[in-house]
Design a protein around this motif. Structure first.
Motif, mmCIF file in Angstrom:
data_model
loop_
_atom_site.group_PDB
_atom_site.id
_atom_site.type_symbol
_atom_site.label_atom_id
_atom_site.label_comp_id
_atom_site.label_asym_id
_atom_site.label_seq_id
_atom_site.Cartn_x
_atom_site.Cartn_y
_atom_site.Cartn_z
ATOM 1 N N GLU A 299 30.969 -6.465 -6.310
ATOM 2 C CA GLU A 299 30.726 -7.873 -6.003
ATOM 3 C C GLU A 299 29.316 -8.266 -6.412
ATOM 4 O OE1 GLU A 299 29.902 -8.815 -1.769
ATOM 5 O OE2 GLU A 299 30.262 -6.683 -1.402
ATOM 6 N N VAL A 300 29.113 -9.580 -6.512
ATOM 7 C CA VAL A 300 27.769 -10.127 -6.697
ATOM 8 C C VAL A 300 27.265 -10.476 -5.312
ATOM 9 C CG1 VAL A 300 26.448 -12.067 -7.623
ATOM 10 C CG2 VAL A 300 28.244 -11.013 -9.007
ATOM 11 N N ALA A 301 26.035 -10.046 -4.997
ATOM 12 C CA ALA A 301 25.513 -10.276 -3.649
ATOM 13 C C ALA A 301 24.002 -10.401 -3.671
ATOM 14 C CB ALA A 301 25.928 -9.121 -2.726
ATOM 15 N N ASP A 302 23.485 -11.088 -2.655
ATOM 16 C CA ASP A 302 22.039 -11.117 -2.413
ATOM 17 C C ASP A 302 21.716 -9.907 -1.557
ATOM 18 O OD1 ASP A 302 21.494 -13.497 -3.771
ATOM 19 O OD2 ASP A 302 22.090 -14.701 -2.054
ATOM 20 N N VAL A 303 20.786 -9.088 -1.997
ATOM 21 C CA VAL A 303 20.401 -7.896 -1.242
ATOM 22 C C VAL A 303 18.919 -7.971 -0.902
ATOM 23 C CG1 VAL A 303 22.208 -6.442 -2.262
ATOM 24 C CG2 VAL A 303 19.964 -6.545 -3.349
ATOM 25 N N LEU B 288 25.505 -6.006 -20.974
ATOM 26 C CA LEU B 288 24.145 -6.425 -20.641
ATOM 27 C C LEU B 288 23.696 -7.580 -21.525
ATOM 28 C CD1 LEU B 288 22.541 -2.900 -20.161
ATOM 29 C CD2 LEU B 288 23.379 -4.460 -18.387
ATOM 30 N N ARG B 289 22.801 -8.383 -20.976
ATOM 31 C CA ARG B 289 22.268 -9.548 -21.693
ATOM 32 C C ARG B 289 21.134 -9.090 -22.608
ATOM 33 N NH1 ARG B 289 22.923 -14.799 -20.175
ATOM 34 N NH2 ARG B 289 23.579 -14.167 -18.096
ATOM 35 N N ARG B 290 21.482 -8.737 -23.834
ATOM 36 C CA ARG B 290 20.501 -8.326 -24.839
ATOM 37 C C ARG B 290 21.124 -8.472 -26.215
ATOM 38 N NH1 ARG B 290 17.826 -3.669 -24.244
ATOM 39 N NH2 ARG B 290 17.855 -3.282 -26.456
ATOM 40 N N GLU B 291 20.281 -8.708 -27.216
ATOM 41 C CA GLU B 291 20.781 -8.958 -28.566
ATOM 42 C C GLU B 291 20.975 -7.671 -29.370
ATOM 43 O OE1 GLU B 291 21.997 -11.708 -30.090
ATOM 44 O OE2 GLU B 291 21.851 -12.514 -28.062
ATOM 45 N N GLN B 292 19.916 -6.923 -29.569
ATOM 46 C CA GLN B 292 20.007 -5.728 -30.409
ATOM 47 C C GLN B 292 19.361 -4.542 -29.715
ATOM 48 O OE1 GLN B 292 21.556 -4.657 -33.013
ATOM 49 N NE2 GLN B 292 22.532 -6.622 -33.358
ATOM 50 N N PRO B 293 19.999 -3.443 -29.609
ATOM 51 C CA PRO B 293 21.437 -3.281 -29.779
ATOM 52 C C PRO B 293 22.178 -3.800 -28.554
ATOM 53 C CG PRO B 293 20.446 -1.201 -29.138
ATOM 54 C CD PRO B 293 19.325 -2.191 -29.266
ATOM 55 N N THR C 219 17.047 -10.150 -3.705
ATOM 56 C CA THR C 219 17.391 -10.065 -5.127
ATOM 57 C C THR C 219 18.898 -10.238 -5.268
ATOM 58 O OG1 THR C 219 15.624 -8.440 -5.388
ATOM 59 C CG2 THR C 219 17.197 -8.601 -7.180
ATOM 60 N N ARG C 220 19.319 -10.981 -6.287
ATOM 61 C CA ARG C 220 20.758 -11.165 -6.545
ATOM 62 C C ARG C 220 21.188 -10.113 -7.560
ATOM 63 N NH1 ARG C 220 24.091 -14.601 -4.664
ATOM 64 N NH2 ARG C 220 25.835 -15.514 -5.779
ATOM 65 N N ILE D 240 22.615 -3.926 -10.116
ATOM 66 C CA ILE D 240 22.077 -4.314 -11.425
ATOM 67 C C ILE D 240 21.657 -5.775 -11.302
ATOM 68 C CG2 ILE D 240 22.565 -4.555 -13.888
ATOM 69 C CD1 ILE D 240 24.821 -2.486 -13.510
ATOM 70 N N PRO D 241 20.392 -6.100 -11.611
ATOM 71 C CA PRO D 241 19.949 -7.496 -11.480
ATOM 72 C C PRO D 241 20.878 -8.436 -12.252
ATOM 73 C CG PRO D 241 18.090 -6.057 -11.956
ATOM 74 C CD PRO D 241 19.327 -5.222 -12.090
ATOM 75 N N LEU D 242 21.297 -9.498 -11.598
ATOM 76 C CA LEU D 242 22.292 -10.396 -12.177
ATOM 77 C C LEU D 242 21.793 -11.075 -13.449
ATOM 78 C CD1 LEU D 242 25.174 -11.131 -11.435
ATOM 79 C CD2 LEU D 242 24.297 -13.184 -10.347
#
Length: 199
Positions: free
Chosen positions: A141-145, A125-130, A50-51, A64-66
């Motif tokens: 860092e961003v990593a593959d785990v 976070l990638r969400r519109e409302q709220p 998972t990235r 946190i999932p990318l």
């Protein structure tokens, strides 16, 4: 195959052309050849990779999932919301929208962070409302785990933790095992009883 091998051994035994040692070598060679020609029926288990964004909150590290992250921002103090939950630090404006800022450590039961704002980050976070941003002690860092297998699924310390994973390399000289967060479960208590518009 086994019948033909036995037939060959009977013929060899009758003629007594080979010694016992030679017959043993002959059998082992035949067996090796059979095993080598057999199609592989065992497949290596595929690692569940998972990235994630690896962040620190308190003494723990979380992934946190990318695909759930819109942006990582430097910390800036939000405006407090009176009467809000302890983990809700407040709201701030971004691009003409209100963004609720939730302290990740406090939301996970660790209490509010005592780290100064200089090293902290806001994970939008990638969400519109709220719109919601998680305040973390540090975005590493961003990593593959690689997910670690769990005997039972309900055996996690927090509801918002959906599993554990191991990073390929150590981050910030710490242990490489981290908790994977389920963002929806993390936000559920805050979204079900919003104390202020936009929260």
């Amino acid at each position: 195959m086994a019948k033909s091998l036995r037939r060959k051994l009977r013929q060899l035994d009758r003629t007594r052309l080979l010694s016992a040692e030679e017959r043993t070598r002959f059998i082992l060679d035949e067996r090796t050849e059979r095993l080598a020609s057999r199609p592989g029926d065992r497949t290596e288990p595929v690692a569940d990779v998972t990235r994630v964004l690896i962040c620190g909150a308190g003494h723990e590290h979380y992934g946190i999932p990318l695909d759930r992250i819109a942006e990582i921002l430097p910390f800036r103090p939000p405006m407090p919301v009176p009467g809000g939950p302890a983990a809700l630090m407040g709201v701030l404006g971004r691009g003409g929208h209100l963004v609720s800022v939730i302290d990740l450590g406090a939301a996970l039961g660790q209490g509010p962070s005592d780290t100064d704002g200089a090293n902290r980050h806001l994970v939008l976070l990638r969400r519109e409302q709220p719109r919601v941003a998680l305040c973390v002690d540090r975005a590493h860092e961003v990593a593959d785990v690689t997910r670690l297998a769990s005997e039972t699924t309900g055996d996690f310390r927090k509801d918002a933790v959906m599993g554990y994973a191991k990073a390929a390399s150590g981050f910030a000289d710490q242990e490489r095992v981290l908790s994977l967060l389920d963002v929806d479960r993390l936000l559920h208590p805050f979204l079900s009883s919003s104390p202020a518009p936009g929260v």
